[in-house]
Design a protein around this motif. Structure first.
Motif: not given
Length: 276
Positions: A87-91
């Protein structure tokens, strides 16, 4: 983001593989990434960051490429990161003020994401789901995106494009990065031997690893035209395909991606489309 973690990469063993359907692909990917999740984060976590949208092994971020334009326009948007991994991009999207959900087929990857959140004292909404069968209503999201997630691991990507179009609202945007299709013709090694085409670009037989009769890992290939046609057939309007160059400051290899190859052939393709 996948790193073609297979021995020899997706060009190895071509010509000996058989058709693999969505059920086999999903089962293999879930098991593979559950087993690889922690090692993957240990190896690539520093490069990806815990709350950064990195589009590919070249290292370009959304802040640099601006695939979605002015990031201030993301505030208040409903966003899905499919094939989200940890979920790096979501963060990163959430930090811009978007309302975000991260989904991935691998519970192991989502557990790594939950540990990232616990260390930071935050909570990112996460859902375990096959991107080809999303548990969301029609017209739910303003944006759906993925950085090397889901797309190369799903057999029926025409159906995937229809599913992503279904959950987007009219005017919604889809963006995803994946291995540049031209790389399929080259051996997946980072040195100069990886610059000599050896395989049939037009052959869309998947790369498959097996343990006996059990499929353990799969990567699927589409030609450039095939990918575009799938998106158009799903009712999407293709706006752009970005082919990032290799930046001078990135001196490191990532599997078959490397400065040696990246200066000569494209490694990543980022597709951007809109639902009319």
């Amino acid at each position: 983001m996948d790193d073609s973690a297979t021995p020899g990469g997706p060009s190895a063993g071509r010509g000996k593989n058989h058709h693999v359907d969505d059920r086999e692909s999903s089962r293999a990917q879930r098991a593979w990434w559950d087993g690889e999740a922690r090692d993957y984060y240990l190896e690539h976590g520093a490069f990806l960051g815990d709350e950064q949208l990195v589009w590919g092994p070249e290292g370009w971020t959304e802040e640099e490429l601006r695939i979605f334009g002015d990031r201030r326009a993301l505030a208040g948007r409903d966003v899905l990161e499919f094939g989200a991994g940890a979920g790096q991009g979501a963060r990163w999207m959430a930090a811009q003020g978007a309302r975000v959900v991260a989904s991935d087929i691998s519970l192991g990857m989502l557990q790594v994401g939950r540990e990232i959140d616990e260390r930071a004292g935050r909570s990112l909404p996460m859902v375990q789901a096959d991107a080809g069968v999303l548990p969301f209503a029609d017209d739910t999201f303003d944006i759906a995106f993925s950085a090397y997630g889901a797309v190369p691991f799903i057999a029926d990507t025409a159906s995937l494009m229809r599913e992503l179009a279904r959950v987007l609202r009219p005017g919604g945007r889809l963006a995803f990065s994946t291995t540049h299709p031209f790389r399929w013709a080259f051996p997946d090694v980072p040195d100069k031997s990886g610059l000599v085409a050896q395989y049939d670009y037009f052959d869309t037989t998947p790369y498959v690893e097996r343990s006996g009769d059990l499929v353990t890992y799969v990567e699927h290939h589409r030609t450039f035209g095939g990918r575009i046609r799938e998106m158009v057939a799903a009712g999407l309007t293709v706006e752009d395909v970005v082919e990032p160059t290799w930046p001078d400051h990135n001196k490191s290899d990532w599997g078959g991606w490397s400065p040696t190859r990246g200066k000569v052939i494209p490694g990543t393709a980022i597709y951007l489309a809109t639902k009319p």
